[in-house]
Design a protein around this motif. Structure first.
Motif, PDB file in Angstrom:
ATOM      1  N   PHE A 141      -5.310  -9.304 -12.165  1.00  0.00           N
ATOM      2  CA  PHE A 141      -6.722  -9.290 -11.800  1.00  0.00           C
ATOM      3  C   PHE A 141      -6.887  -9.427 -10.287  1.00  0.00           C
ATOM      4  N   ALA A 142      -5.988 -10.209  -9.661  1.00  0.00           N
ATOM      5  CA  ALA A 142      -6.073 -10.440  -8.219  1.00  0.00           C
ATOM      6  C   ALA A 142      -5.616  -9.220  -7.430  1.00  0.00           C
ATOM      7  N   GLU A 143      -4.760  -8.389  -8.018  1.00  0.00           N
ATOM      8  CA  GLU A 143      -4.205  -7.257  -7.288  1.00  0.00           C
ATOM      9  C   GLU A 143      -4.913  -5.940  -7.584  1.00  0.00           C
ATOM     10  N   SER A 144      -5.635  -5.875  -8.692  1.00  0.00           N
ATOM     11  CA  SER A 144      -6.231  -4.604  -9.124  1.00  0.00           C
ATOM     12  C   SER A 144      -7.523  -4.251  -8.403  1.00  0.00           C
ATOM     13  N   GLY A 145      -8.069  -5.204  -7.667  1.00  0.00           N
ATOM     14  CA  GLY A 145      -9.364  -4.976  -7.030  1.00  0.00           C
ATOM     15  C   GLY A 145     -10.500  -5.624  -7.788  1.00  0.00           C
ATOM     16  N   ASN A 146     -10.236  -6.075  -9.035  1.00  0.00           N
ATOM     17  CA  ASN A 146     -11.287  -6.707  -9.829  1.00  0.00           C
ATOM     18  C   ASN A 146     -11.756  -8.015  -9.211  1.00  0.00           C
ATOM     19  N   LEU A 147     -10.841  -8.754  -8.600  1.00  0.00           N
ATOM     20  CA  LEU A 147     -11.222 -10.007  -7.963  1.00  0.00           C
ATOM     21  C   LEU A 147     -12.160  -9.750  -6.787  1.00  0.00           C
ATOM     22  N   ASN A 148     -11.856  -8.729  -5.990  1.00  0.00           N
ATOM     23  CA  ASN A 148     -12.732  -8.403  -4.862  1.00  0.00           C
ATOM     24  C   ASN A 148     -14.115  -7.984  -5.347  1.00  0.00           C
ATOM     25  N   ARG A 149     -14.160  -7.278  -6.479  1.00  0.00           N
ATOM     26  CA  ARG A 149     -15.458  -6.898  -7.033  1.00  0.00           C
ATOM     27  C   ARG A 149     -16.224  -8.134  -7.518  1.00  0.00           C
TER      28      ARG A 149
END
Length: 553
Positions: free
Chosen positions: A458-466
């Motif tokens: 989740f932290a690497e996929s871009g979902n955390l930034n979203r």
């Protein structure tokens, strides 16, 4: 003339009351004969590494502080204070700024400050002489910027009770932790394994400067605990005997009577208990201010239990399934049917999270460290349902101060790294750390990189930034006055970034209600009710807003 005497009399009574109050809330610092220890000097090795006496502080590759302390109580406190004085000032700023945000009214803030001082006027009497000296030693390095709140020693004492008072006053809004243990056939190696998310949340800044402290006290057992500057008490930790302890808040009624802060009780357990029986004995002799669920995992007993500690007594809950789950409700025979507990089980997210952990333990059995981390990272609802990111019913609510995994038999601690607990879990072998720590501040990483658990995808996929983008839009909607076009843009962004979270729609509804667009607000509140609302109180608040809007249309 009579009026003059009346006014003078009232004035004298007020002065006498203020004098009595000041005398009553005054807390005298502990005395100590040896003043030489106050002369300890700090050696700055580099921008993120410091040595003071035999103690040291360094920041690791994941921006978590690692600290080593040893010696007598006052020496440990003074060493901690000198090593962490800048971090302590940071923590005080974060804590006090949040209080001002929550309580903007100056009169109410003044009232609360004096209420807390009155409640805690005898707090030092409920903390051992050893820990009083340690706290006082830290306070000698505290900033004088906050002296309007209290003397450094008094402030640090009160901070140790902040979890307890906040837990009682805020009705557990900020303390919804989840923990679990497995052993026997439910563990991959048959030995006990424990995982927990510490969801004591003040704001995003509060957990940025967390510390993993390794302590070799002059008496008792060596231990490690996750803490922050100024905190002598413990919330998660393990000692050299392989006794691991974590805490989860339970439902409490508010009591105008001070007692031992829970974090101080846990610290004493870590330092002086080698097994479940010894931990229970310490709990039974200690009076506490609020109810707490204490998960104790013991290598020597090869099992875990929950000590359910309340202001009125102590209960022990043992599982017969070789696994145990702890959220925020009591399970022992003595407390499961308590009125406060049954009401909380019905109204809160605690039972839902409990059942979700049970699902995941069934799925991942037998449990190992990788699977334990997967449970702590899990953001879904029961049966894998999407209930929205940040939902209180999730095990990972994306606000954890830290996630932690213990292997008591091997004496290994896995500590999560930022952001939240989504980064890699760093592994620390207690025996090796203490052997290394005594040689001085290390110049390289002290964790066992071979055991590192990779960061959540989740932290690497871009979902955390979203999700962070989502939180920023929520903040803007709650704090800014927007034109129609700007508001609609944010509405669209929010529903795209976190469409299944009830709070998305409540926040939009609240904004529209505040703008007196009652018909539009009603539509969004009804959408919120279609989602998984975590507590009965929140659902009740939404229905109240629905009825308010209907009455204005």
């Amino acid at each position: 003339m009579i009026l003059f005497y009346i006014i003078t009399g009232i004035f004298c009574i007020i002065l006498i009351f203020i004098l009595i109050f000041k005398i009553s809330v005054h807390i005298r610092p502990p005395s100590f004969p040896d003043k030489s220890v106050t002369n300890l000097k700090i050696n700055i090795i580099n921008a993120t590494s410091y040595q003071c006496g035999k103690g040291w502080l360094r920041k690791n590759r994941n921006h978590i502080w690692e600290m080593y302390l040893e010696g007598e109580p006052l020496e440990r406190g003074i060493t901690t204070g000198k090593l962490t004085n800048k971090l302590l000032e940071w923590q005080e700023h974060v804590f006090i700024d949040e209080i001002h945000r929550m309580v903007p009214n100056r009169f109410y803030l003044f009232f609360l400050k004096n209420l807390v001082q009155w409640l805690n006027r005898k707090l030092n009497r409920h903390i051992s002489e050893e820990l009083n000296l340690e706290i006082y030693g830290i306070s000698l390095s505290a900033s004088d910027k906050f002296n309007s709140i209290g003397t450094p020693y008094k402030r640090l004492l009160n901070y140790h009770a902040a979890h307890d008072i906040g837990h009682a006053l805020q009705d557990m809004k900020y303390v919804g932790c989840t923990s679990f243990s497995a052993w026997g056939e439910n563990s991959a190696d048959g030995k006990i394994i424990t995982g927990r998310n510490f969801d004591f949340y003040i704001n995003d800044d509060f957990g940025k400067e967390k510390i993993l402290a390794f302590v070799k006290p002059s008496t008792g057992l060596k231990f490690a605990m996750v803490t922050w500057a100024g905190m002598t008490g413990a919330v998660s930790g393990m000692n050299e005997k392989g006794l691991a302890i974590t805490i989860n808040a339970a439902k409490s009624s508010f009591r105008f009577k001070v007692a031992t802060p829970i974090s101080i009780l846990i610290r004493e357990m870590l330092q002086y208990a080698g097994n479940i029986e010894e931990a229970l004995r310490i709990a039974e002799k200690t009076n506490v201010f609020v109810s707490e669920l204490i998960l104790v995992s013991s290598a020597s007993d090869n099992k875990a239990v929950i000590i359910e500690k309340t202001p009125s007594g102590t209960e022990l809950f043992e599982s017969h399934e070789n696994r145990i789950i702890c959220t925020n409700h009591c399970q022992s025979e003595g407390l499961i049917n308590d009125k406060l507990n049954t009401a909380y089980m019905e109204e809160s997210a605690s039972v839902y999270r409990f059942e979700r952990v049970k699902e995941l333990l069934n799925l991942y059995s037998p449990l190992d460290t990788q699977k334990a981390a997967a449970i702590l990272h899990n953001k879904e609802g029961k049966e894998g349902q999407n209930i929205g990111l940040g939902n209180e019913k999730s095990i990972n609510q994306l606000l954890a101060h830290h996630g932690i995994i213990f292997q008591p038999d091997k004496k290994i601690i896995y500590l999560s790294s930022p952001p939240y607990n989504m980064g890699e879990f760093m592994a620390y072998r207690l025996d090796e750390i203490f052997d290394l720590a005594e040689k001085g501040c290390p110049d390289s990483d002290i964790d066992d990189k071979h055991l590192t658990i990779k960061k959540d995808c989740f932290a690497e996929s871009g979902n955390l930034n979203r999700y962070l983008e989502y939180k920023e839009f929520i903040r803007q909607l709650n704090t800014k006055k927007l034109n129609h076009e700007e508001a609609n843009h944010i509405f669209h962004k929010l529903t795209g970034l976190n469409p299944e979270y009830f709070l998305t729609y409540v926040t939009i509804g609240n904004y529209l209600k505040k703008s007196k667009r009652y018909k539009d607000a009603l539509e969004w509140y009804n959408k919120a009710l279609e989602k998984e609302v975590p507590t009965k109180t929140e659902k009740k608040n939404i229905h109240h807003s629905v009825n308010f809007c209907k009455s204005r249309i």
